[in-house]
Structures are given as C-alpha cells and as structure tokens.
Write a protein that holds these residues in place. Structure first.
Motif, short mmCIF file in Angstrom:
data_model
loop_
_atom_site.label_atom_id
_atom_site.label_comp_id
_atom_site.label_asym_id
_atom_site.label_seq_id
_atom_site.Cartn_x
_atom_site.Cartn_y
_atom_site.Cartn_z
N VAL A 171 -5.45 7.49 0.98
CA VAL A 171 -4.25 6.80 0.51
C VAL A 171 -4.49 6.22 -0.88
O VAL A 171 -3.64 6.33 -1.78
N ALA A 172 -5.65 5.61 -1.08
CA ALA A 172 -5.99 5.05 -2.38
C ALA A 172 -6.04 6.13 -3.46
O ALA A 172 -5.69 5.88 -4.62
N ASP A 173 -6.46 7.35 -3.10
CA ASP A 173 -6.46 8.46 -4.06
C ASP A 173 -5.04 8.73 -4.55
O ASP A 173 -4.82 8.97 -5.75
N HIS A 174 -4.06 8.71 -3.64
CA HIS A 174 -2.67 8.93 -4.04
C HIS A 174 -2.18 7.81 -4.95
O HIS A 174 -1.48 8.05 -5.94
N LEU A 175 -2.54 6.58 -4.61
CA LEU A 175 -2.13 5.44 -5.45
C LEU A 175 -2.74 5.56 -6.84
O LEU A 175 -2.07 5.30 -7.85
N ASP A 176 -4.00 5.96 -6.90
CA ASP A 176 -4.66 6.18 -8.20
C ASP A 176 -3.91 7.24 -9.01
O ASP A 176 -3.67 7.07 -10.21
N ARG A 210 -12.21 -0.14 -6.39
CA ARG A 210 -12.01 0.91 -7.40
C ARG A 210 -11.65 0.33 -8.76
O ARG A 210 -11.18 1.04 -9.64
N ASP A 211 -11.84 -0.97 -8.89
CA ASP A 211 -11.65 -1.66 -10.18
C ASP A 211 -10.20 -1.71 -10.64
O ASP A 211 -9.92 -1.74 -11.84
N TRP A 212 -9.26 -1.74 -9.69
CA TRP A 212 -7.88 -2.06 -10.08
C TRP A 212 -7.86 -3.51 -10.55
O TRP A 212 -8.44 -4.40 -9.91
N SER A 213 -7.18 -3.76 -11.64
CA SER A 213 -7.08 -5.13 -12.13
C SER A 213 -6.12 -5.94 -11.26
O SER A 213 -5.27 -5.38 -10.56
N ASP A 214 -6.28 -7.26 -11.29
CA ASP A 214 -5.37 -8.11 -10.52
C ASP A 214 -3.93 -7.92 -10.99
O ASP A 214 -3.00 -7.99 -10.18
N GLU A 215 -3.75 -7.66 -12.28
CA GLU A 215 -2.39 -7.45 -12.80
C GLU A 215 -1.76 -6.20 -12.20
O GLU A 215 -0.60 -6.22 -11.77
N ASP A 216 -2.51 -5.11 -12.15
CA ASP A 216 -1.97 -3.87 -11.57
C ASP A 216 -1.74 -4.02 -10.07
O ASP A 216 -0.78 -3.47 -9.52
N LEU A 217 -2.62 -4.74 -9.39
CA LEU A 217 -2.42 -4.96 -7.96
C LEU A 217 -1.19 -5.82 -7.70
O LEU A 217 -0.45 -5.58 -6.74
N ALA A 218 -0.94 -6.81 -8.53
CA ALA A 218 0.25 -7.65 -8.38
C ALA A 218 1.52 -6.83 -8.60
O ALA A 218 2.53 -7.04 -7.93
N ARG A 219 1.47 -5.89 -9.52
CA ARG A 219 2.61 -4.99 -9.72
C ARG A 219 2.81 -4.11 -8.49
O ARG A 219 3.92 -3.91 -8.02
N LEU A 220 1.71 -3.55 -8.00
CA LEU A 220 1.77 -2.63 -6.86
C LEU A 220 2.39 -3.31 -5.65
O LEU A 220 3.26 -2.73 -4.98
N THR A 221 1.96 -4.52 -5.33
CA THR A 221 2.38 -5.16 -4.09
C THR A 221 3.77 -5.77 -4.18
O THR A 221 4.57 -5.63 -3.26
N TRP A 222 4.07 -6.44 -5.27
CA TRP A 222 5.30 -7.24 -5.35
C TRP A 222 6.12 -7.00 -6.62
O TRP A 222 7.32 -6.81 -6.59
#
Length: 383
Positions: free
Chosen positions: A296-301, A344-356
């Motif tokens: 799943v993480a591969d698809h998100l990447d 996988r070194d996603w930044s907190d900024e990119d994770l915040a975009r992804l989730t919300w």
C-alpha cells in the motif's frame, strides 16, 4: 599650604611592613590522603553520553494523527448496516469494520459514507435504494451524536473535529440514481449529497461525456457537489478534469503501474489529475494495492511522485466486500500505515496533507467554485 599636608610613609619607607606575614603550613588532615603518586597509566576517560533513543514510529504516527486526523475517502457502512438487526457504533460493534471506538483509535476525523448500491440493482430502483441509504445515514448519525456529526462542507468538517466528533459526509452515489434529471441531482444535494460518481450512464460512458454530461459537471460545480471518477472511462475522466471548475477526485484508485486493477490509474491520468489539483484516494484493498502495508505504501509513494504530494489521500474501503491488506483489518490500524510512511522518510508536512489537508483543500475548492458560480448567475440575472 605645605604646613597642612599630612605626610604618609611611602612604600620605600615602610620597608619590611609591606611584606606578607609568613604563616607555618597547616598540618595535613587525617582524611586527606595527600597528593597521589605519579602513575604511568593513562587517565581513564569518561564513558560517552549515549543519545536518547529515537521515538517509536508508531508513537510518532499517533501524535501526528492527533493533530492531523485521517479523512477517510470511502466507507461502505450504510449498506453494511442494512443487513444488521441491531448495532451500537458508540460502544463498538464487531459486525462492522468502523465503529466509533476504532475510528478514534485509528485517528479518523472524517469519513465519506458511500451511497453506492450493488450493480445488480438497476433502473428506477437505484434512486430508491440511494434515498433509503441516505435516510439511514441521517438516522445512524442522529443516534450516535456523541461520536458522529453530519458535515457537508470544509468548515463543517472542521467544526465537527473541534467539537470532538467524527464528521460523516454523505456520498458518493451512483450517477445512475439521477437518471437524466438535473432536478433529481439538485434534490439529492438538498438532502445532503456531497459526491456523485460519474460512470455507468448514457451520458458518462466509454466515449466520454455527452453535452448533457458536461451540463451535469457544471451543475455539480454550481451546487458544490464533488465529481467522483472511480471506474469512469479515461475519456470521461480527462474531460471532467478539463472542464470542471472545482477539483475532482477518485475515491478508490491506486497506481496501475504497480498493479493492473481496473479502477487503478495510469501515470498519464495521474499526471493530469495533479495538473488539475484533483485528488487520488488510495484504497486499502488487497486486490488494488496489494496484500501488505508495504505494498500500500508503494502505491502512496508512486501517486505522490507522479501526481504530487497535494494530490494523494487515503481511502479505507472498510465495510465493503473488498479484502484488506494484512495489518490493516479495520480503521484502528491507520497509525501502522502512517508509521510505515515515516520509516520511508515522508515529511510531517506531506503526511499532514495525506491524512487531512488534501481532502480539506478539495472541499474548500468545491465550496469556492459553488460560490463563484452562484455569483456569476446572480450578475447575469441582474444584467
């Protein structure tokens, strides 16, 4: 004046008085061992101070989700609840994948509750089944007010979160439910519909949109309803992205470059989606995105790389017939996926975009397009 001067002894005149008084040395203390004898051994160095252990990724993931919860793009809960004689989402119900305790444990702040009906239901029955599910959603949320709240816009989603509630957005629904009637679309919007899937109709088919289909897209923009494109033909998807004034989205699509599933998107369509500032919500479905969290993480990447970090989100597809990857059995498992992305070194900024953040951006874009369309009509009427 010279007679008034007081003469003091100068240093030379003081002589011996300037010398410090010499005192005999104090006797050594019994407790004082005195100076250590010289040693040929090198001094023992202090042990290095160890660095504090790095934070546990799962703990970091939960902390991030507390600030930026998951906006889950697709839940089949309304149809799943129809088959249950009794349920309690507030206390927890093992018959479903997403009750309030597990939503909270997974850091979920909002969910799209699908009004999709099985393909076996056709014709006029589609609208009736859609209305039945819409009514059920309102009834369920009304019964669980301590944990859930209906929301239709970005501001209402944010308000629900600030009040400690999980926002429930109504939709998407099958386009077949509106038939060939814009009036039916407007009625569904009045009842709370937030998204409509543009596929499986005579005006949104393999060849793309007909003139009436383009009018449907314009009406969606005016009303503030999301154009949802999962399962739509590539011709339809490209045309919607070209003419829509509001962001469009795919609620259940992974990357076809990684897994050749029908609803997954080729890279050219992902790139077009990114250029149009739309949104691809990657499903946690084994058939589309693999049988493990890593897949799943591969698809998100991949989607982040091709469409851009502002165009990727999450879609649980819970309470649907879809099988879920190992480790993602229900909504409480979202922190484990976020922890994998942190590794996988996603930044907190990119994770915040992804989730919300990305879902909120799209909802705000739809709201803005609706206000702008109404303002244009008002000015045209005034002229």
């Amino acid at each position: 004046m010279a007679d008034l001067q007081v003469e003091f002894d100068t240093t030379a005149e003081a002589g011996e008085l300037d010398r410090p008084v010499e005192r005999p040395p104090a006797p050594p203390s019994i407790s004082d061992p005195g100076p250590e004898p010289p040693s040929s051994q090198a001094p023992v160095s202090e042990p290095p101070v160890s660095e504090p252990p790095a934070p546990d990724p799962l703990r970091r993931a939960r902390a991030l989700l507390a600030a930026h919860p998951v906006a889950d793009g697709y839940s089949g809960l309304p149809w799943a609840l129809r088959a249950l004689p009794w349920y309690d989402l507030e206390l927890g119900d093992s018959a479903v994948d997403a009750d309030v305790p597990r939503l909270r444990a997974g850091g979920v702040g909002a969910q799209f509750w699908s009004l999709h009906v099985p393909e076996s239901i056709t014709g006029d029955r589609v609208l009736a089944a859609t209305l039945e599910q819409l009514d059920l959603v309102k009834h369920v949320v009304g019964r669980h007010r301590e944990g859930l709240r209906l929301a239709h816009t970005a501001s209402e989603v944010a308000d629900a979160r600030h009040c400690g509630r999980i926002a429930a957005l109504i939709g998407p629904a099958r386009a077949e439910a509106i038939g060939d009637s814009l009036a039916t679309l407007r009625a569904l919007h009045t009842l709370g519909l937030c998204a409509l899937t543009l596929s499986g109709t005579s005006w949104a088919g393999p060849e793309g949109l007909t003139p009436f289909g383009e009018e449907v897209v314009r009406e969606l923009n005016r009303l503030g309803v999301l154009a949802e494109l999962t399962g739509a033909s590539e011709a339809t998807a490209h045309r919607v992205l070209a003419i829509s004034r509001a962001p469009a989205l795919f609620t259940r699509s992974g990357a076809r470059a990684l897994r050749d599933a029908p609803a997954n998107l080729p890279d050219d369509l992902l790139a077009a989606l990114g250029a149009a500032k739309g949104l691809c919500l990657v499903p946690l479905a084994a058939e589309q995105t693999g049988a493990s969290i890593s897949e799943v993480a591969d698809h998100l990447d991949h989607v982040r790389r091709v469409a851009g970090p502002e165009c990727v989100g999450l879609s649980g597809t819970y309470d649907t017939p879809a099988a879920h990857p190992e480790g993602l059995a229900d909504t409480s498992r979202y922190p484990h996926l976020v922890a994998e992305l942190m590794e996988r070194d996603w930044s907190d900024e990119d994770l915040a975009r992804l989730t919300w953040g990305n879902v909120q951006r799209v909802l705000r874009g739809v709201d803005f397009a609706a206000r702008a369309a109404r303002e244009r009509r008002r000015r045209q009427a005034a002229d």
